[in-house]
Design a protein around this motif. Structure first.
Motif, PDB file in Angstrom:
ATOM      1  N   LEU A 258      64.612  -8.507  65.517  1.00 36.91           N
ATOM      2  CA  LEU A 258      63.913  -7.234  65.602  1.00 36.91           C
ATOM      3  C   LEU A 258      63.907  -6.861  67.069  1.00 36.91           C
ATOM      4  CD1 LEU A 258      62.079  -4.878  64.705  1.00 36.91           C
ATOM      5  CD2 LEU A 258      60.134  -6.435  65.016  1.00 36.91           C
ATOM      6  N   VAL A 259      64.574  -5.771  67.389  1.00 39.89           N
ATOM      7  CA  VAL A 259      64.620  -5.292  68.773  1.00 39.89           C
ATOM      8  C   VAL A 259      63.691  -4.088  68.876  1.00 39.89           C
ATOM      9  CG1 VAL A 259      66.070  -4.429  70.642  1.00 39.89           C
ATOM     10  CG2 VAL A 259      67.016  -6.058  68.983  1.00 39.89           C
TER      11      VAL A 259
ATOM     12  N   THR B 100      61.456   6.818  72.063  1.00 42.30           N
ATOM     13  CA  THR B 100      60.680   5.588  71.898  1.00 42.30           C
ATOM     14  C   THR B 100      59.292   5.942  71.405  1.00 42.30           C
ATOM     15  OG1 THR B 100      59.917   5.651  74.188  1.00 42.30           O
ATOM     16  CG2 THR B 100      61.911   4.369  73.740  1.00 42.30           C
ATOM     17  N   PRO B 101      58.596   4.995  70.783  1.00 49.75           N
ATOM     18  CA  PRO B 101      58.996   3.624  70.481  1.00 49.75           C
ATOM     19  C   PRO B 101      60.018   3.576  69.341  1.00 49.75           C
ATOM     20  CG  PRO B 101      56.767   4.040  69.695  1.00 49.75           C
ATOM     21  CD  PRO B 101      57.209   5.268  70.404  1.00 49.75           C
ATOM     22  N   ALA B 102      60.976   2.692  69.488  1.00 54.22           N
ATOM     23  CA  ALA B 102      62.070   2.569  68.521  1.00 54.22           C
ATOM     24  C   ALA B 102      62.264   1.108  68.147  1.00 54.22           C
ATOM     25  CB  ALA B 102      63.355   3.134  69.110  1.00 54.22           C
ATOM     26  N   ALA B 103      62.921   0.914  67.013  1.00 53.87           N
ATOM     27  CA  ALA B 103      63.219  -0.443  66.551  1.00 53.87           C
ATOM     28  C   ALA B 103      64.626  -0.487  65.981  1.00 53.87           C
ATOM     29  CB  ALA B 103      62.222  -0.877  65.485  1.00 53.87           C
ATOM     30  N   VAL B 104      65.260  -1.632  66.172  1.00 51.46           N
ATOM     31  CA  VAL B 104      66.565  -1.902  65.578  1.00 51.46           C
ATOM     32  C   VAL B 104      66.486  -3.310  64.990  1.00 51.46           C
ATOM     33  CG1 VAL B 104      69.044  -2.181  65.991  1.00 51.46           C
ATOM     34  CG2 VAL B 104      67.762  -0.433  67.253  1.00 51.46           C
TER      35      VAL B 104
ATOM     36  N   GLU C  17      74.988  -7.871  61.673  1.00 47.79           N
ATOM     37  CA  GLU C  17      75.175  -6.586  60.988  1.00 47.79           C
ATOM     38  C   GLU C  17      73.946  -5.702  61.147  1.00 47.79           C
ATOM     39  OE1 GLU C  17      78.013  -5.639  59.273  1.00 47.79           O
ATOM     40  OE2 GLU C  17      78.882  -7.477  60.092  1.00 47.79           O
ATOM     41  N   PHE C  18      74.193  -4.417  61.095  1.00 55.85           N
ATOM     42  CA  PHE C  18      73.139  -3.413  61.186  1.00 55.85           C
ATOM     43  C   PHE C  18      72.245  -3.448  59.946  1.00 55.85           C
ATOM     44  CE2 PHE C  18      71.925   0.855  59.740  1.00 55.85           C
ATOM     45  CZ  PHE C  18      71.096   1.235  60.773  1.00 55.85           C
TER      46      PHE C  18
ATOM     47  N   SER D 209      69.260  -2.953  53.614  1.00 59.22           N
ATOM     48  CA  SER D 209      69.126  -1.528  53.282  1.00 59.22           C
ATOM     49  C   SER D 209      69.991  -0.629  54.154  1.00 59.22           C
ATOM     50  CB  SER D 209      67.666  -1.104  53.402  1.00 59.22           C
ATOM     51  OG  SER D 209      67.174  -1.382  54.693  1.00 59.22           O
ATOM     52  N   LYS D 210      70.463  -1.126  55.293  1.00 55.76           N
ATOM     53  CA  LYS D 210      71.251  -0.316  56.236  1.00 55.76           C
ATOM     54  C   LYS D 210      70.612   1.058  56.414  1.00 55.76           C
ATOM     55  CE  LYS D 210      75.448  -2.845  55.438  1.00 55.76           C
ATOM     56  NZ  LYS D 210      76.856  -2.870  55.160  1.00 55.76           N
ATOM     57  N   LEU D 211      69.335   1.023  56.743  1.00 56.99           N
ATOM     58  CA  LEU D 211      68.521   2.231  56.844  1.00 56.99           C
ATOM     59  C   LEU D 211      68.574   2.799  58.254  1.00 56.99           C
ATOM     60  CD1 LEU D 211      66.457   4.155  55.553  1.00 56.99           C
ATOM     61  CD2 LEU D 211      64.681   2.495  56.141  1.00 56.99           C
ATOM     62  N   LEU D 212      69.045   4.005  58.358  1.00 54.00           N
ATOM     63  CA  LEU D 212      69.104   4.722  59.629  1.00 54.00           C
ATOM     64  C   LEU D 212      68.177   5.923  59.521  1.00 54.00           C
ATOM     65  CD1 LEU D 212      70.547   5.025  62.400  1.00 54.00           C
ATOM     66  CD2 LEU D 212      72.138   6.528  61.234  1.00 54.00           C
ATOM     67  N   VAL D 213      67.098   5.909  60.279  1.00 52.36           N
ATOM     68  CA  VAL D 213      66.112   6.991  60.231  1.00 52.36           C
ATOM     69  C   VAL D 213      66.236   7.788  61.526  1.00 52.36           C
ATOM     70  CG1 VAL D 213      63.679   7.588  60.050  1.00 52.36           C
ATOM     71  CG2 VAL D 213      64.577   5.630  58.792  1.00 52.36           C
ATOM     72  N   ALA D 214      66.864   8.936  61.420  1.00 55.09           N
ATOM     73  CA  ALA D 214      67.049   9.785  62.589  1.00 55.09           C
ATOM     74  C   ALA D 214      66.327  11.113  62.438  1.00 55.09           C
ATOM     75  CB  ALA D 214      68.544  10.032  62.818  1.00 55.09           C
ATOM     76  N   ASP D 215      66.203  11.580  61.211  1.00 52.67           N
ATOM     77  CA  ASP D 215      65.648  12.907  60.950  1.00 52.67           C
ATOM     78  C   ASP D 215      64.194  12.795  60.497  1.00 52.67           C
ATOM     79  OD1 ASP D 215      65.497  15.637  60.645  1.00 52.67           O
ATOM     80  OD2 ASP D 215      66.348  15.622  58.627  1.00 52.67           O
ATOM     81  N   THR D 216      63.313  12.504  61.435  1.00 46.23           N
ATOM     82  CA  THR D 216      61.890  12.396  61.151  1.00 46.23           C
ATOM     83  C   THR D 216      61.109  12.915  62.343  1.00 46.23           C
ATOM     84  OG1 THR D 216      60.159  10.910  60.367  1.00 46.23           O
ATOM     85  CG2 THR D 216      61.671  10.031  62.002  1.00 46.23           C
TER      86      THR D 216
END
Length: 180
Positions: free
Chosen positions: A72-73, A120-124, A131-132, A164-171
């Motif tokens: 968890l980054v 930020t704050p962000a998480a990866v 893998e992503f 889940s390869k979940l990419l949340v950009a549009d929030t």
């Protein structure tokens, strides 16, 4: 006619009620205005949707492709008011990640990350194969509240065997837009 006479009488109980209701309405509308003005789009520049984004992110952090552990980054800008508001959520998230067996990297926002982290704050989240799994904000909404966390869901899914390869950009939420 009777009501208008009563409202004009400054010592009237109706006038006092009117003033209190007007003041209350003004205060509430001011609070709503300032809270809504805090809402920002997490990735309005669509940085996370660029080809090769994930590889660039790992390269910026110096992570190789064979890491053999889940990570968890957390990318946090210490001077960001939103990070200060989310401090309790960040603490709970780190505890949750530790309980689930994730290695935690807390990385301060830097000029090098400007091209791979939009706010930020962000998480990866990265799985043990490199893998992503997840990228985006810690949560959405006012003050990035803990109740709307995406990260916990992605970690729970990964532990259960589902990436889940979940990419949340549009929030929208309380995010500091990182402009260098």
């Amino acid at each position: 006619m009777y009501l208008s006479n009563q409202l004009l009488n400054l010592s009237s109980p109706h006038f006092l009620k009117f003033i209190i209701l007007a003041w209350l309405g003004f205060v509430i509308s001011g609070l709503v205005y300032f809270q809504v003005s805090q809402l920002k789009s997490f990735d309005s520049d669509r940085i996370l949707l660029q080809d090769g984004w994930f590889l660039s992110f790992k390269k910026q952090l110096g992570l190789n492709t064979q890491i053999h552990e889940a990570y968890l980054v957390l990318v946090i800008e210490q001077n960001c008011g939103c990070a200060k508001q989310a401090k309790a959520h960040i603490t709970a998230l780190k505890r949750f990640a530790d309980e689930k067996g994730f290695n935690i990297i807390e990385h301060p926002y830097s000029a090098e990350l400007h091209h791979v982290i939009p706010a930020t704050p962000a998480a990866v989240i990265i799985d043990k194969n490199g893998e992503f799994v997840y990228a985006g904000p810690l949560s959405e909404g006012l003050a990035c509240s803990q109740g709307s966390g995406f990260v916990e869901t992605a970690m729970t899914n990964l532990v259960a065997g589902f990436n889940s390869k979940l990419l949340v950009a549009d929030t929208k939420g309380c995010y500091c837009k990182n402009r260098v």
